[in-house]
Design a protein around this motif. Structure first.
Motif, PDB file in Angstrom:
ATOM      1  N   SER A   1      33.105  89.419  59.066  1.00  0.00           N
ATOM      2  CA  SER A   1      33.948  90.446  58.451  1.00  0.00           C
ATOM      3  C   SER A   1      35.312  89.919  58.022  1.00  0.00           C
ATOM      4  O   SER A   1      36.249  90.698  57.849  1.00  0.00           O
ATOM      5  N   ARG A   2      35.448  88.627  57.843  1.00  0.00           N
ATOM      6  CA  ARG A   2      36.752  88.067  57.463  1.00  0.00           C
ATOM      7  C   ARG A   2      37.182  88.532  56.066  1.00  0.00           C
ATOM      8  O   ARG A   2      38.334  88.892  55.840  1.00  0.00           O
ATOM      9  N   LEU A   3      36.249  88.540  55.151  1.00  0.00           N
ATOM     10  CA  LEU A   3      36.585  88.978  53.788  1.00  0.00           C
ATOM     11  C   LEU A   3      36.836  90.479  53.743  1.00  0.00           C
ATOM     12  O   LEU A   3      37.741  90.946  53.028  1.00  0.00           O
ATOM     13  N   ALA A   4      36.083  91.231  54.506  1.00  0.00           N
ATOM     14  CA  ALA A   4      36.283  92.683  54.532  1.00  0.00           C
ATOM     15  C   ALA A   4      37.688  93.032  55.025  1.00  0.00           C
ATOM     16  O   ALA A   4      38.353  93.933  54.487  1.00  0.00           O
ATOM     17  N   ARG A   5      38.177  92.323  56.029  1.00  0.00           N
ATOM     18  CA  ARG A   5      39.529  92.577  56.544  1.00  0.00           C
ATOM     19  C   ARG A   5      40.583  92.238  55.491  1.00  0.00           C
ATOM     20  O   ARG A   5      41.589  92.950  55.357  1.00  0.00           O
ATOM     21  N   ALA A   6      40.364  91.151  54.759  1.00  0.00           N
ATOM     22  CA  ALA A   6      41.333  90.779  53.716  1.00  0.00           C
ATOM     23  C   ALA A   6      41.391  91.838  52.616  1.00  0.00           C
ATOM     24  O   ALA A   6      42.477  92.167  52.119  1.00  0.00           O
ATOM     25  N   ILE A   7      40.255  92.389  52.255  1.00  0.00           N
ATOM     26  CA  ILE A   7      40.236  93.411  51.198  1.00  0.00           C
ATOM     27  C   ILE A   7      40.869  94.704  51.700  1.00  0.00           C
ATOM     28  O   ILE A   7      41.647  95.357  50.978  1.00  0.00           O
ATOM     29  N   GLN A   8      40.559  95.090  52.922  1.00  0.00           N
ATOM     30  CA  GLN A   8      41.127  96.319  53.465  1.00  0.00           C
ATOM     31  C   GLN A   8      42.637  96.223  53.641  1.00  0.00           C
ATOM     32  O   GLN A   8      43.357  97.226  53.503  1.00  0.00           O
ATOM     33  N   ALA A   9      43.143  95.025  53.919  1.00  0.00           N
ATOM     34  CA  ALA A   9      44.588  94.852  54.106  1.00  0.00           C
ATOM     35  C   ALA A   9      45.339  94.760  52.785  1.00  0.00           C
ATOM     36  O   ALA A   9      46.582  94.809  52.786  1.00  0.00           O
ATOM     37  N   SER A  10      44.641  94.647  51.688  1.00  0.00           N
ATOM     38  CA  SER A  10      45.311  94.505  50.385  1.00  0.00           C
ATOM     39  C   SER A  10      45.913  95.839  49.952  1.00  0.00           C
ATOM     40  O   SER A  10      45.252  96.889  49.993  1.00  0.00           O
TER      41      SER A  10
END
Length: 370
Positions: A216-225
């Motif tokens: 879920s590393r990419l999912a966290r980056a997108i959600q934090a954007s």
């Protein structure tokens, strides 16, 4: 001498009446035809000093046939009113490039994160992600493309620098860098940004093995954007490793480009199985929403059979728009462009424009999901 004179006078006396009679009859027929066809260009009498032209019976027959056939003004009118091919191509190009901004595609009510995936290589994943993203951005949508393929083909197609040392998606996955710090604006397309991929991403799969919450590393980056986007397209590598799993966990939708060949169908079966696993264990919101047929050759029976099988299996998820085999689509990446900007009047550009429009309209009807 006497015999010669007698022969001449006998020949003239015997041939003259027959020739004169035939000429008079032909002249009468010519005058009749001239009167029956006004404006045909025939004259009743030859010009002074010009030799008399005696038409042959065959010419008269063909002339009569022409006189009997009615004129066709409708065909001439239609040819005059039709736009020439160059004008039609220019009209298509204006629609695709949309320089005035008058043509808009519906914007979704919420952000749509779309994973473009297929474990088989060469089916048009990157080409589809790039061209549909460009088409949506040219028509009023805010779009981000995340290049998750270590080859960096999406970065090349959008003319975004992705050499060693450039901040890229690897920094987001491994170091937790924010997307806004690595996203680059695409030249010439104001509403489009790209997160590039460098060669560093090739080792990310190994490094992610020991990272906490690696899927879920990419999912966290997108959600934090905090940047507002209408669409985020994730271009996946041709495999089902950790990078593709990260894309599937981060997305709500999956778009599957399928090449119209038999082997492409085998890859789709493995992909749908993995999507089902990710949905059941990691991302319950994931769903296959869009299937796009690419490299379609109408001259082959195989393409029709593949299309029938795909439409029978996926139903309404298959777009009506089909991407044909088009040399312009293949040439565009060599100029670091999408086909939408490389040759906007080509069949490939029009097909991707229609596909993007269909995706936007479907998403607007169901509140964000295609």
């Amino acid at each position: 001498m006497h015999e010669t004179g007698s022969f001449s006078s006998h020949g003239a006396g015997s041939a003259e009446p027959e020739y004169d009679g035939w000429a008079v009859g032909a002249a009468a027929e010519q005058q009749t035809a001239s009167r029956s066809r006004p404006g045909s260009g025939y004259e009743g009498e030859p010009a002074a000093g010009a030799p008399a032209v005696v038409p042959s019976p065959r010419a008269e027959a063909s002339d009569g046939a022409l006189a009997a056939s009615p004129p066709e003004p409708e065909a001439d009118v239609s040819r005059e009113t039709e736009d020439p091919p160059l004008a039609q191509e220019a009209e298509r190009a204006v629609k695709v490039l949309n320089p005035s901004g008058e043509i808009t595609m519906p914007r979704p009510t919420r952000r749509r994160v779309v994973c473009v995936a297929n474990q088989k290589g060469g089916v048009g994943k990157t080409t589809t992600a790039v061209n549909i993203a460009v088409a949506l951005a040219l028509h009023g949508n805010r779009v981000l493309v995340i290049d998750l393929d270590p080859q960096g083909n999406a970065s090349t197609g959008l003319n975004v620098p992705h050499h060693v040392g450039v901040p890229d998606v690897y920094d987001c996955l491994i170091d937790g860098t924010a997307l806004a710090d690595v996203a680059q604006q695409v030249d010439g397309i104001p509403n489009l940004s790209c997160v590039p991929a460098t060669i560093d991403l090739a080792g990310a799969e190994i490094e992610l093995v020991s990272v906490v919450a690696r899927e879920s590393r990419l999912a966290r980056a997108i959600q934090a954007s905090s940047t507002e986007y209408d669409y985020i397209f994730i271009d996946c590598p041709p495999s089902l490793g950790l990078l593709t799993v990260n894309a599937l966990v981060a997305a709500q939708e999956v778009m599957i480009p399928i090449q119209c060949e038999y082997y492409a169908l085998e890859g789709v079966q493995a992909l749908t199985s993995n999507i089902a696993l990710v949905k059941s264990h990691l991302n319950p919101a994931l769903d296959i929403t869009t299937v796009l047929l690419t490299m379609y050759d109408r001259r082959t029976r195989l393409a029709d059979l593949v299309e029938q099988d795909v439409r029978a299996h996926f139903g309404d998820k298959v777009l009506h728009a089909v991407i044909p085999r088009n040399v312009r689509v293949s040439e565009a990446p060599s100029y670091s462009q999408s086909v939408m900007t490389y040759d906007p009047g080509s069949r490939g550009a029009i097909s991707y424009f229609e596909a993007a429009q269909e995706i936007a309209e479907r998403g607007a009807r169901v509140g964000g999901l295609a």
